[in-house]
Structures are given as structure tokens and as C-alpha cells.
Design a protein around this motif. Structure first.
Motif, PDB file in Angstrom:
ATOM      1  N   LEU A 111       1.143  -1.241  -0.011  1.00 55.04           N
ATOM      2  CA  LEU A 111       0.293  -0.474   0.116  1.00 55.04           C
ATOM      3  C   LEU A 111       0.804   1.026  -0.083  1.00 55.04           C
ATOM      4  N   PHE A 112      -0.038   2.252  -0.282  1.00 55.52           N
ATOM      5  CA  PHE A 112       1.012   3.869  -1.381  1.00 55.52           C
ATOM      6  C   PHE A 112       1.164   4.343   0.142  1.00 55.52           C
ATOM      7  N   ASP A 113       1.836   5.235   1.096  1.00 54.18           N
ATOM      8  CA  ASP A 113       1.593   6.086   2.100  1.00 54.18           C
ATOM      9  C   ASP A 113       1.864   7.471   1.346  1.00 54.18           C
ATOM     10  N   PRO A 114       1.252   8.225   0.910  1.00 49.41           N
ATOM     11  CA  PRO A 114       1.892   9.957  -0.304  1.00 49.41           C
ATOM     12  C   PRO A 114       2.131  10.755   0.863  1.00 49.41           C
ATOM     13  N   GLN A 115       2.087  10.997   2.732  1.00 52.29           N
ATOM     14  CA  GLN A 115       3.077  11.269   2.991  1.00 52.29           C
ATOM     15  C   GLN A 115       4.405  11.119   2.961  1.00 52.29           C
ATOM     16  N   ALA A 116       5.053   9.927   3.037  1.00 57.24           N
ATOM     17  CA  ALA A 116       5.977   9.248   3.165  1.00 57.24           C
ATOM     18  C   ALA A 116       6.358   8.843   1.359  1.00 57.24           C
ATOM     19  N   GLU A 117       5.929   8.950   1.289  1.00 56.46           N
ATOM     20  CA  GLU A 117       6.247   8.923  -0.639  1.00 56.46           C
ATOM     21  C   GLU A 117       6.713   7.039  -0.416  1.00 56.46           C
ATOM     22  N   ALA A 118       6.276   6.147   0.229  1.00 59.39           N
ATOM     23  CA  ALA A 118       7.085   5.027   0.606  1.00 59.39           C
ATOM     24  C   ALA A 118       5.286   4.046   0.147  1.00 59.39           C
ATOM     25  N   LEU A 119       6.084   2.738   0.006  1.00 62.30           N
ATOM     26  CA  LEU A 119       5.046   1.728  -0.430  1.00 62.30           C
ATOM     27  C   LEU A 119       5.295   0.592   1.038  1.00 62.30           C
ATOM     28  N   HIS A 120       4.319  -0.228   2.126  1.00 63.19           N
ATOM     29  CA  HIS A 120       4.285  -0.337   2.914  1.00 63.19           C
ATOM     30  C   HIS A 120       4.026  -1.612   2.621  1.00 63.19           C
ATOM     31  N   LEU A 135       9.905  -3.756   5.955  1.00 62.66           N
ATOM     32  CA  LEU A 135       9.621  -3.480   4.855  1.00 62.66           C
ATOM     33  C   LEU A 135       9.650  -1.762   4.253  1.00 62.66           C
ATOM     34  N   VAL A 136      10.301  -0.908   4.081  1.00 69.26           N
ATOM     35  CA  VAL A 136       9.924   0.054   3.220  1.00 69.26           C
ATOM     36  C   VAL A 136      10.237   0.448   1.677  1.00 69.26           C
ATOM     37  N   VAL A 137       9.878   0.806   1.164  1.00 67.55           N
ATOM     38  CA  VAL A 137      10.232   0.635   0.078  1.00 67.55           C
ATOM     39  C   VAL A 137       9.703   1.794  -0.934  1.00 67.55           C
ATOM     40  N   PRO A 138      10.796   3.438  -1.004  1.00 63.25           N
ATOM     41  CA  PRO A 138      10.612   4.208  -1.652  1.00 63.25           C
ATOM     42  C   PRO A 138      10.697   4.706  -2.634  1.00 63.25           C
ATOM     43  N   ALA A 144       8.972  -3.072  -6.712  1.00 65.40           N
ATOM     44  CA  ALA A 144       7.848  -2.447  -6.404  1.00 65.40           C
ATOM     45  C   ALA A 144       7.491  -1.456  -6.411  1.00 65.40           C
ATOM     46  N   GLY A 145       8.922  -0.731  -5.881  1.00 64.89           N
ATOM     47  CA  GLY A 145       9.229   1.071  -6.573  1.00 64.89           C
ATOM     48  C   GLY A 145       8.953   2.017  -7.708  1.00 64.89           C
ATOM     49  N   ARG A 146       9.056   1.162  -8.380  1.00 67.28           N
ATOM     50  CA  ARG A 146       9.735   2.193  -9.973  1.00 67.28           C
ATOM     51  C   ARG A 146       8.283   1.670 -10.937  1.00 67.28           C
ATOM     52  N   ASN A 167      14.190  -5.710  -0.879  1.00 68.47           N
ATOM     53  CA  ASN A 167      13.665  -6.762  -0.368  1.00 68.47           C
ATOM     54  C   ASN A 167      14.800  -7.859  -0.426  1.00 68.47           C
ATOM     55  N   PRO A 168      15.970  -8.051   0.819  1.00 64.38           N
ATOM     56  CA  PRO A 168      16.702  -9.291   0.296  1.00 64.38           C
ATOM     57  C   PRO A 168      15.930 -10.580   0.872  1.00 64.38           C
ATOM     58  N   SER A 169      14.635 -11.041   1.005  1.00 63.14           N
ATOM     59  CA  SER A 169      13.817 -11.986   1.255  1.00 63.14           C
ATOM     60  C   SER A 169      13.862 -12.593  -0.603  1.00 63.14           C
TER      61      SER A 169
END
Length: 607
Positions: A111-120, A135-138, A144-146, A167-169
């Protein structure tokens, strides 16, 4: 379908949420929303072979009921359905269906957090908690960020050689091929769905379209569930804040009441206010009835006139009243002295829509009253010896002058007379300030020409020089009102003395007197009645800050600038002047800018 037979109520709920919120909350076309959720039903089917592009199209012949088209029923039902909607459960089911339908080993919805501009991480299938925890994906970084940044499907044939993996996993689990698609509603990014395989797999255009269609069908349900989750959290925070406020207001020993405008009826009052009144709030009592209904009296026992109450001044004139003495007399005869403060409540357009009134019980503060009595008596007692000293000095001055012996003795006598005048002036202010707190000001009203009074005050205070320091501007030759001549003269003298005192670098002091029938001039100077007169005294001196202006009419407040070396006095002149103007039914106000001077206004009713 299988899921339809197992969970008919759940599916009906999902379909209804779509239609209900589409019509009432988001105002989206009902048909489009129902179509999306009917597609979501196919997406959630346990058989992955039924989730193809052709299979996820909305079923034909399913139409919303007549009841759902009724706005009132829709609004109520939407809230009922959303209370039971579980965003996490919905996301987990969607992640499972998307993964299985794509023939993948793992899958996740971020899910995208517009305030942090990142995916969780929002949900996953085939991964463990340890794979996605924290996990935080800017935006723009990682796979996923791309996908999120470019808002388009992206496929990777071999992730083992891909450097842009956050994500290293993914490497730990041996993921090779990946397909990700954005989840959007009306151009708004909600998140990213991706499915991952352990083998090398070149995703076909059909597989890309299939996953994109699944994401599109899921997007509306995710959007509604996210909206409701946020709404529920906001409502919970608002309810908590409201409970805290009610608890604080309900338990403080100070009485608090809220009045509506323009009627002045009490719409809310805490326990402390009701104890002071001796009864609950009286919703039927209007502003005109308030003094009698709530037992409001001056400290000398005279009943309040409703127009002069602090609450009437706030509701009718938008005035903020701070610390006015009042006597509250209950029906059982018990009396309480209180300090009443009242402030208007404004709507977004600036219109007064109510007032907050605070009653602070000062019945136990007898020491304060005794102090005022002591100061008043002492000031009056000191007048007698001071008058003797001044009179003796003046007599000696006249004799030395007659005998031609002015010299050093005459100069010394001049100092004694000058200091005696200063002391007399200070004692008069102390006596006035104390008496104003002990009883209402008694006015000796008589026909008084304000223009003539102003001219006399200006002549008395006009500094010597070729050019007049104080200038008067008035269209009318006479403006006569029923006022206390001595009190209004002291108001004029006080304001002129202040203007001279705080204009050390020169500049004219402009006195303007204007009679009007309209709400002209400063809003805080408007008074009841069809006709009134407004006096403005403008200087170009040191000016006052906003903080100083807010305290200017309080007792013992001295607003002299820090760098100004002359004595600032007792801080009683403006307090007394304001009380004298208010006693006449008028208003006083100031507007000032540091370094640019001040404008003092006071208004008096002519009728």
C-alpha cells in the motif's frame, strides 16, 4: 459459484458497499461500481482458472435494487456494511487469489503512503512475516517502487541478476521472475500488486493484462476499505478529544457556559456554572431575560441592564470582555461575587454565532476586596495633607514673588508644587481604580458639548511652539450628548497625554470627532442606538505590539516600550478611561503598529 454458496452474505455485503458508497460518498456512477465488485467476486473465487480476463467481466443481468437507489437508505446501509469490512482480510484474500491465478509461488500487495512517498506491506501469500516485516520501499526505488513511480506493469525475467531489488527475502527465497502492476483509482495510486515465481518465466501480454484486470477490479474495494479505516480512526480520535474536553470542562471549578447568537440562550453549561446560578441552564431565557433569570447584579446590589452584561456585549458587538465584577444572587438568597469574562465565537465569514462565558467565583477573595477598600480610603486620606502642602507652597511662592525673592527659593517651591500635582494625579487614579472595583461608576449626566470639551483639553495640553502639536478636525461646530462632563474630560486628557508622552520624536497628534448614523469606524467602537459620536486620537509615535494591545485596558498594565526611559506610570489611566466610556454605554478600542504610531477610538451614544 463456490464462494457464492459458502459466503452469500459476505458477497452481498461487498456488492452493496460498492453501490452505496459510490452513490452517497464518492458520487461515482453506481453501475461502474457494481460492475467492479461483481468482477471482484470472480477475483475472489477459489478456482484460479476462473480468474482470466474474460471471466472477471461483470455479470450481466445483475441490477441494483430499488431500495439501494434511495439516498437515505443507501447512506444508512453504507455505514452498517463498512463497520464490518476488514481491510486486512480483504487484502490477504486478494493476494492469495492473484498469486494462484497467475500460477506464481509468492505474491504481495503493498500500500502507498502519500505522506512518506513509500510503499508498505499490506498483504502477502507464500511469504512469511519475517520476509516483509518492517519493509519500506521508497517511491522509485526497488521493483515495487519503480512500478509505483511509473504507473505501469513491469516484468523481470531473472531477478537474481537485477541490482534494483530492495527486499532481501526475494533473493533469499530464490525468486527468479516477477510481475508487478499498479493499483489505482481515478489516477490515484493506492499501491502495487506483484506475483513472483521460482522459475524463469517470460510473462506473456495476456498474463500481464490478466493481473492488471485483477488489480483494477480490486482497487475500488481497497479504496473504500481504506477510506473507511481512516474515517473510523479519525472519528475515534475526535471522540476521544471530545471526551477529554468534556471531562476537563465538567470538572474544573470555574463556571463555563456557551450561548447561541443572536438570542443569547444558554445551550450548554458545566456543573460549576449551574452551582453558581442555583439551577440548571434555562434554554427558554433569552438575552433580555438573562439578568433576572440568572440573578445578575452589580456589586452595589443594583440589577444589571441586559445590554451592559458581558455576554450581550460579546453577542451584539463582538466584544471580548475580561474580568468584569458581578454579583450572582441565587433563588435561595445565597450570593456569590464572580469575575465574568466573555468572548464571541465567529464562523468562517466572521459573523458572531455564539459566545463563551466564564464565571470565576471570587467570593473567598475577601482580601482582594479589603485591599481595594484600603487603597481607596488611603488615597482619599492622603489628599488632605497633600492639599495643605501644595497650598502652603503656592502661598510662599506668591509672597516671594511679591517681595522679589524668586531666586533659588522660588525654584524650590516650583518643584514642590509640581511634585504635589503629580502625587495628586496618581492618588486620584488609585482612588478611581479601587472605587470602580467596589461599585459601579456613578455618572452625573448633563448636556455636554463634546467639541467644546475637546477644544479645552487641547488648549490645556498644547505644547508651546509656532506649529500646533495637536490638531482638531470636526465637521460639526457642536455635538451635545447626555454625558458626565468631568469623566469624559478625563478620558480626553488621558488619551492626549498618552499620545504626547509616547511621541518623543514629534509629529502631529490628530483628533477627529465624527457623528454618524451608520456602523462606521472601528467595529469594536460601535454602540447600540441610532446615533453616536466617534472620537479618534491618532499619533505617529512608538506604537504598540499586538500583545501589548491585548492587555492595554487591564489594571496596572504598563505598555511603555522597553527602551523608553520616562516613567510609565501606574498603568491605570487607560483602565479608568475605558471603564468611564463603558459606563456611558460606549466602547473604546486601539489599533497600533510598532514604530508607526497608534489610533485610539472611543464612541459614545448620542441618543
Amino acid at each position: 459459484m463456490y464462494l457464492s454458496r459458502l459466503y452469500p452474505e459476505w458477497l452481498l455485503r461487498v456488492k452493496r458497499v460498492c453501490g452505496l458508497l459510490s452513490t452517497v460518498i464518492l458520487r461515482l456512477p453506481l453501475v461502474a461500481a457494481v460492475s467492479s465488485f461483481l468482477g471482484l467476486r470472480s477475483l475472489l473465487a477459489p478456482n484460479p482458472t476462473q480468474a482470466g480476463v474474460a471471466d472477471v467481466a461483470p455479470g450481466r443481468g445483475e441490477q441494483p435494487s430499488e431500495d439501494d437507489l434511495q439516498t437515505g437508505t443507501i447512506a444508512r446501509a453504507a455505514m452498517t456494511e463498512l463497520v464490518r469490512l476488514d481491510l486486512h482480510a480483504l487484502l490477504m484474500r486478494l493476494a492469495e487469489r492473484m498469486t494462484l491465478a497467475s500460477g506464481a509461488s509468492c505474491g504481495a500487495i503493498l500500500l502507498f503512503d502519500p505522506q512518506a512517498e513509500a510503499l508498505h506491506p499490506g498483504a502477502y501469500y507464500g511469504y512469511g512475516d519475517e520476509d516483509l516485516s518492517g519493509l519500506v520501499v521508497p517511491l522509485g526505488r526497488g521493483f515495487a517502487g519503480r512500478v509505483a513511480a511509473e504507473r505501469r506493469p513491469i516484468a523481470i525475467l531473472d531477478a537474481s541478476g537485477e541490482p534494483n531489488i530492495v527486499n532481501p527475502s526475494i533473493r533469499r527465497r530464490g525468486i527468479r521472475s516477477m510481475l508487478g502492476v499498479p493499483i489505482t483509482v481515478d489516477g490515484q495510486l493506492l499501491g502495487v500488486a506483484h506475483v513472483d515465481r521460482l522459475d524463469l518465466h517470460d510473462f506473456t501480454p495476456g498474463e500481464v493484462r490478466r493481473l492488471s484486470a485483477m488489480a483494477a477490479q480490486a482497487a475500488l474495494g481497497i479504496h473504500y476499505a481504506m477510506l473507511y479505516t481512516r474515517l473510523k480512526a479519525s472519528n475515534a480520535e475526535l471522540a476521544l478529544a471530545n471526551r477529554k474536553l468534556q471531562t476537563v470542562v465538567g470538572t474544573i471549578p470555574t463556571g463555563v457556559a456557551i450561548l447561541e447568537a443572536p438570542s443569547g440562550k444558554v445551550v450548554s453549561a458545566n456543573d460549576a456554572a449551574q452551582r453558581l446560578w442555583g439551577h440548571p441552564a434555562l434554554p427558554e431565557a433569552a438575552l433580555e431575560d438573562m439578568p433576572a433569570a440568572y440573578g445578575m447584579y452589580h456589586l452595589n446590589g443594583d440589577p444589571y441592564y441586559w445590554r451592559s452584561t458581558p455576554m450581550a456585549r460579546s453577542l451584539r458587538e463582538g466584544e471580548t470582555v475580561l474580568g468584569e465584577d458581578m454579583l450572582l444572587r441565587r433563588g435561595d438568597g445565597h450570593e456569590s461575587t464572580v469575575l465574568v469574562s466573555s468572548a464571541p465565537l465567529h464562523d468562517t465569514s466572521g459573523r458572531v454565532e455564539g459566545a463563551v462565558v466564564v464565571f470565576q467565583d471570587t467570593s473567598g477573595l475577601e482580601l482582594e476586596r479589603a485591599k481595594d477598600q484600603f487603597v481607596a480610603v488611603t488615597a482619599h486620606e492622603l489628599f488632605t495633607p497633600l492639599t495643605v502642602i501644595k497650598g502652603t507652597a503656592q502661598l510662599m511662592k506668591s509672597r516671594t514673588h511679591a517681595e522679589g525673592q524668586d531666586g533659588q527659593l522660588g525654584a524650590a517651591l516650583d518643584v514642590i508644587i509640581g511634585k504635589a500635582n503629580v502625587m495628586s494625579h496618581l492618588l486620584q487614579k488609585l482612588a478611581d481604580a479601587s472605587e470602580l472595583r467596589l461599585a459601579p461608576l456613578e455618572l452625573r449626566r448633563r448636556p455636554t458639548d463634546l467639541v467644546a470639551l475637546a477644544r479645552q483639553a487641547i488648549r490645556r495640553l498644547q505644547p508651546a511652539g509656532a506649529q500646533p502639536k495637536i490638531v482638531l478636525s470636526c465637521r460639526e461646530s457642536r455635538l451635545v450628548g447626555d454625558w458626565d462632563r468631568e469623566r469624559i474630560n478625563r478620558v480626553l486628557v488621558n488619551l492626549l497625554e498618552n499620545a504626547l508622552k509616547y511621541s518623543p520624536d514629534g509629529g502631529q497628534i490628530e483628533v477627529t470627532i465624527k457623528a454618524t448614523r451608520k456602523n462606521e469606524g472601528d467595529r469594536s467602537c460601535r454602540v447600540p442606538g441610532p446615533r453616536w459620536v466617534v472620537v479618534r486620537i491618532k499619533d505617529h509615535g512608538l506604537g504598540l505590539s499586538a500583545e501589548q494591545q491585548s492587555h492595554l485596558f487591564q489594571r496596572f498594565y504598563r505598555a511603555g516600550p522597553a527602551h523608553y526611559q520616562e516613567p510609565a506610570g501606574l498603568g491605570l489611566g487607560l483602565y479608568i478611561a475605558n471603564r468611564m466610556v463603558v459606563a456611558h454605554g460606549g466602547r473604546m478600542h486601539v489599533r497600533s503598529t510598532p514604530g508607526k504610531g497608534s489610533r485610539f477610538f472611543f464612541a459614545l451614544p448620542l441618543d
